[in-house]
Design a protein around this motif. Structure first.
Motif, PDB file in Angstrom:
ATOM      1  N   MET A 128     -32.384   6.495 -28.524  1.00  0.00           N
ATOM      2  CA  MET A 128     -32.554   5.092 -28.173  1.00  0.00           C
ATOM      3  C   MET A 128     -31.859   4.733 -26.862  1.00  0.00           C
ATOM      4  O   MET A 128     -30.754   5.210 -26.564  1.00  0.00           O
ATOM      5  N   ILE A 129     -32.514   3.872 -26.105  1.00  0.00           N
ATOM      6  CA  ILE A 129     -31.971   3.337 -24.849  1.00  0.00           C
ATOM      7  C   ILE A 129     -31.557   1.893 -25.110  1.00  0.00           C
ATOM      8  O   ILE A 129     -32.351   1.091 -25.610  1.00  0.00           O
ATOM      9  N   THR A 130     -30.307   1.567 -24.783  1.00  0.00           N
ATOM     10  CA  THR A 130     -29.789   0.226 -25.071  1.00  0.00           C
ATOM     11  C   THR A 130     -29.348  -0.534 -23.825  1.00  0.00           C
ATOM     12  O   THR A 130     -29.035  -1.725 -23.924  1.00  0.00           O
ATOM     13  N   ARG A 131     -29.315   0.116 -22.684  1.00  0.00           N
ATOM     14  CA  ARG A 131     -28.865  -0.542 -21.449  1.00  0.00           C
ATOM     15  C   ARG A 131     -30.013  -0.648 -20.452  1.00  0.00           C
ATOM     16  O   ARG A 131     -30.815   0.279 -20.314  1.00  0.00           O
ATOM     17  N   HIS A 132     -30.051  -1.793 -19.742  1.00  0.00           N
ATOM     18  CA  HIS A 132     -31.203  -2.044 -18.885  1.00  0.00           C
ATOM     19  C   HIS A 132     -31.057  -1.529 -17.463  1.00  0.00           C
ATOM     20  O   HIS A 132     -31.965  -1.690 -16.659  1.00  0.00           O
ATOM     21  N   GLN A 133     -29.934  -0.923 -17.133  1.00  0.00           N
ATOM     22  CA  GLN A 133     -29.768  -0.379 -15.792  1.00  0.00           C
ATOM     23  C   GLN A 133     -29.753   1.144 -15.844  1.00  0.00           C
ATOM     24  O   GLN A 133     -29.211   1.740 -16.771  1.00  0.00           O
ATOM     25  N   THR A 134     -30.351   1.754 -14.818  1.00  0.00           N
ATOM     26  CA  THR A 134     -30.328   3.213 -14.718  1.00  0.00           C
ATOM     27  C   THR A 134     -29.101   3.642 -13.922  1.00  0.00           C
ATOM     28  O   THR A 134     -28.393   2.822 -13.342  1.00  0.00           O
ATOM     29  N   HIS A 135     -28.881   4.943 -13.884  1.00  0.00           N
ATOM     30  CA  HIS A 135     -27.729   5.481 -13.141  1.00  0.00           C
ATOM     31  C   HIS A 135     -28.123   6.776 -12.444  1.00  0.00           C
ATOM     32  O   HIS A 135     -28.836   7.602 -13.019  1.00  0.00           O
ATOM     33  N   ARG A 136     -27.667   6.910 -11.197  1.00  0.00           N
ATOM     34  CA  ARG A 136     -27.856   8.157 -10.465  1.00  0.00           C
ATOM     35  C   ARG A 136     -26.510   8.869 -10.400  1.00  0.00           C
ATOM     36  O   ARG A 136     -25.595   8.422  -9.700  1.00  0.00           O
ATOM     37  N   PRO A 137     -26.332   9.954 -11.142  1.00  0.00           N
ATOM     38  CA  PRO A 137     -25.025  10.634 -11.160  1.00  0.00           C
ATOM     39  C   PRO A 137     -24.695  11.249  -9.806  1.00  0.00           C
ATOM     40  O   PRO A 137     -25.398  12.144  -9.336  1.00  0.00           O
ATOM     41  N   GLY A 138     -23.656  10.757  -9.181  1.00  0.00           N
ATOM     42  CA  GLY A 138     -23.224  11.276  -7.894  1.00  0.00           C
ATOM     43  C   GLY A 138     -21.790  11.758  -7.993  1.00  0.00           C
ATOM     44  O   GLY A 138     -21.497  12.949  -7.878  1.00  0.00           O
ATOM     45  N   LEU A 139     -20.875  10.800  -8.259  1.00  0.00           N
ATOM     46  CA  LEU A 139     -19.466  11.168  -8.414  1.00  0.00           C
ATOM     47  C   LEU A 139     -19.264  12.131  -9.581  1.00  0.00           C
ATOM     48  O   LEU A 139     -18.364  12.971  -9.559  1.00  0.00           O
ATOM     49  N   GLU A 140     -20.132  12.004 -10.582  1.00  0.00           N
ATOM     50  CA  GLU A 140     -19.997  12.864 -11.755  1.00  0.00           C
ATOM     51  C   GLU A 140     -20.212  14.341 -11.403  1.00  0.00           C
ATOM     52  O   GLU A 140     -19.636  15.229 -12.032  1.00  0.00           O
ATOM     53  N   PHE A 141     -21.029  14.597 -10.363  1.00  0.00           N
ATOM     54  CA  PHE A 141     -21.279  15.973  -9.978  1.00  0.00           C
ATOM     55  C   PHE A 141     -20.080  16.613  -9.277  1.00  0.00           C
ATOM     56  O   PHE A 141     -20.041  17.835  -9.095  1.00  0.00           O
ATOM     57  N   VAL A 142     -19.129  15.784  -8.857  1.00  0.00           N
ATOM     58  CA  VAL A 142     -17.907  16.336  -8.246  1.00  0.00           C
ATOM     59  C   VAL A 142     -16.728  16.187  -9.195  1.00  0.00           C
ATOM     60  O   VAL A 142     -15.569  16.325  -8.797  1.00  0.00           O
ATOM     61  N   GLY A 143     -17.018  15.867 -10.457  1.00  0.00           N
ATOM     62  CA  GLY A 143     -15.984  15.886 -11.476  1.00  0.00           C
ATOM     63  C   GLY A 143     -15.302  14.581 -11.791  1.00  0.00           C
ATOM     64  O   GLY A 143     -14.316  14.562 -12.534  1.00  0.00           O
ATOM     65  N   TYR A 144     -15.804  13.447 -11.268  1.00  0.00           N
ATOM     66  CA  TYR A 144     -15.154  12.153 -11.535  1.00  0.00           C
ATOM     67  C   TYR A 144     -15.953  11.407 -12.604  1.00  0.00           C
ATOM     68  O   TYR A 144     -17.063  10.939 -12.356  1.00  0.00           O
ATOM     69  N   PHE A 145     -15.362  11.262 -13.791  1.00  0.00           N
ATOM     70  CA  PHE A 145     -16.078  10.683 -14.927  1.00  0.00           C
ATOM     71  C   PHE A 145     -15.417   9.420 -15.480  1.00  0.00           C
ATOM     72  O   PHE A 145     -15.796   8.941 -16.545  1.00  0.00           O
ATOM     73  N   ASP A 146     -14.443   8.850 -14.771  1.00  0.00           N
ATOM     74  CA  ASP A 146     -13.712   7.703 -15.312  1.00  0.00           C
ATOM     75  C   ASP A 146     -14.614   6.514 -15.639  1.00  0.00           C
ATOM     76  O   ASP A 146     -14.355   5.775 -16.580  1.00  0.00           O
ATOM     77  N   PHE A 147     -15.653   6.302 -14.855  1.00  0.00           N
ATOM     78  CA  PHE A 147     -16.531   5.146 -15.064  1.00  0.00           C
ATOM     79  C   PHE A 147     -17.986   5.585 -15.288  1.00  0.00           C
ATOM     80  O   PHE A 147     -18.915   4.882 -14.934  1.00  0.00           O
ATOM     81  N   PHE A 148     -18.166   6.717 -15.895  1.00  0.00           N
ATOM     82  CA  PHE A 148     -19.506   7.257 -16.102  1.00  0.00           C
ATOM     83  C   PHE A 148     -20.247   6.446 -17.178  1.00  0.00           C
ATOM     84  O   PHE A 148     -19.844   6.432 -18.339  1.00  0.00           O
ATOM     85  N   PRO A 149     -21.353   5.766 -16.812  1.00  0.00           N
ATOM     86  CA  PRO A 149     -22.121   4.988 -17.798  1.00  0.00           C
ATOM     87  C   PRO A 149     -23.059   5.893 -18.593  1.00  0.00           C
ATOM     88  O   PRO A 149     -24.261   5.949 -18.362  1.00  0.00           O
ATOM     89  N   MET A 150     -22.510   6.589 -19.567  1.00  0.00           N
ATOM     90  CA  MET A 150     -23.262   7.619 -20.286  1.00  0.00           C
ATOM     91  C   MET A 150     -24.380   7.056 -21.151  1.00  0.00           C
ATOM     92  O   MET A 150     -25.280   7.793 -21.568  1.00  0.00           O
ATOM     93  N   GLU A 151     -24.344   5.721 -21.417  1.00  0.00           N
ATOM     94  CA  GLU A 151     -25.381   5.127 -22.260  1.00  0.00           C
ATOM     95  C   GLU A 151     -26.638   4.772 -21.468  1.00  0.00           C
ATOM     96  O   GLU A 151     -27.629   4.324 -22.052  1.00  0.00           O
TER      97      GLU A 151
END
Length: 305
Positions: free
Chosen positions: A27-50
């Motif tokens: 299920m998808i519950t959030r209306h905004q998408t995300h393009r993982p950029g910082l996550e690819f360099v190891g920064y996950f503090d604010f990763f919107p995983m939903e």
């Protein structure tokens, strides 16, 4: 909280399923998408995983610059958060490493041929409406000269008949009997139908009519932004406000206040014309014009002269 399945999203945008087919009911519950950029360099503090994760040329090209070990590490770090799905844009092909991880974790990997910018704009717009808080009310919804209006009142008061007159005058019909209201933002209220009643208008003594079949495609629209709430009510002697300008009244829907006007009915009163006047007057007020203020200024100028 409202949600939609990945399968529904796939069907809506005709997406190609590359991996993780067993997870299509996620299920998808959030209306905004995300393009993982910082996550690819190891920064996950604010990763919107939903959120739905979109991978464009920028993300895929970066991953291809990494060694196989680094690439597998970075992808694995994101996949373990189990986002609803991944969507690859622009029909990109060099993504076997994504397929591997998504199959292992049961996360749908989807692909579209559309460019990243165009696809994200469409997807975000769709998700905002699909996941918006909503409620249903007993009313009629019309669009008068581009202005969305709710017509309310007791059953049999003449809401549908008034809407029919407005349609004959070139305005657009949205919904009859059941109006679905969706909150798209802090001050944006959308009015639409419930699909079952789409295009149908019920007229007493006549029955159901299909507005599109009778008056053409331009007589109907699927949705409109609601900016006026007009209540039709019986005539009440000595209760009409005859002042130059009535005190503003509002009706609240889903936390949004909509200007409210009461129109009293009496034989011979042209209700449709009054609604047109109310719509045009609202539009002029948005432009900063008030007929009452101009009138009072003329009186003051006359008195001074």
């Amino acid at each position: 909280m409202k949600s939609i399945s990945v399968q529904s999203l796939t069907d809506m945008f005709h997406l190609e399923v590359l991996a993780g087919a067993e997870g299509m009911e996620r299920m998808i519950t959030r209306h905004q998408t995300h393009r993982p950029g910082l996550e690819f360099v190891g920064y996950f503090d604010f990763f919107p995983m939903e959120r739905v994760q979109v991978l464009g040329r920028k993300e895929i090209t970066y991953l291809l610059t990494l060694s196989v070990e680094e690439r597998m590490l970075h992808i694995g770090n994101i996949v373990k958060y189990h986002p609803p799905c991944f969507i690859v844009t622009s029909g990109q092909q060099e993504i076997p490493y994504l397929t591997l991880f998504c199959n292992q974790e049961g996360i749908p990997l989807l692909r579209t041929t559309e460019t990243t910018t165009e696809f994200i704009a469409k997807l975000n717009g769709y998700l905002v409406k699909a996941l918006a808080p909503e409620m249903s009310i007993h009313a009629v919804c019309v669009n008068v000269s581009g202005i969305g209006i709710l017509l309310r009142g007791k059953s049999g008061i003449g809401k549908s008949e008034t809407a029919h007159t407005l349609i004959r005058r070139g305005h657009r019909f949205v919904a009859d009997d059941i109006v679905v209201l969706k909150k798209l933002g802090p001050a944006t209220l959308l009015g639409t139908h419930n699909e079952i009643t789409r295009e149908f208008l019920a007229l007493r003594s006549i029955g159901l009519i299909n507005v599109v079949r009778q008056y053409g495609r331009t007589a109907f629209q699927d949705e409109t932004r609601i900016v006026l709430d007009i209540e039709l009510c019986p005539w009440k002697e000595d209760s009409l406000n005859n002042e130059l300008e009535a005190v503003p009244q509002f009706t609240e829907y889903l936390g949004i206040q909509i200007p409210h006007i009461e129109v009293q009915l009496q034989p011979g009163r042209d209700v449709a014309s009054l609604i047109e006047a109310a719509a045009n007057n609202w539009y002029l007020r948005q432009l900063g014009y008030s007929a009452a203020e101009e009138f009072m200024k003329r009186v003051e100028d006359e008195m001074q002269s």
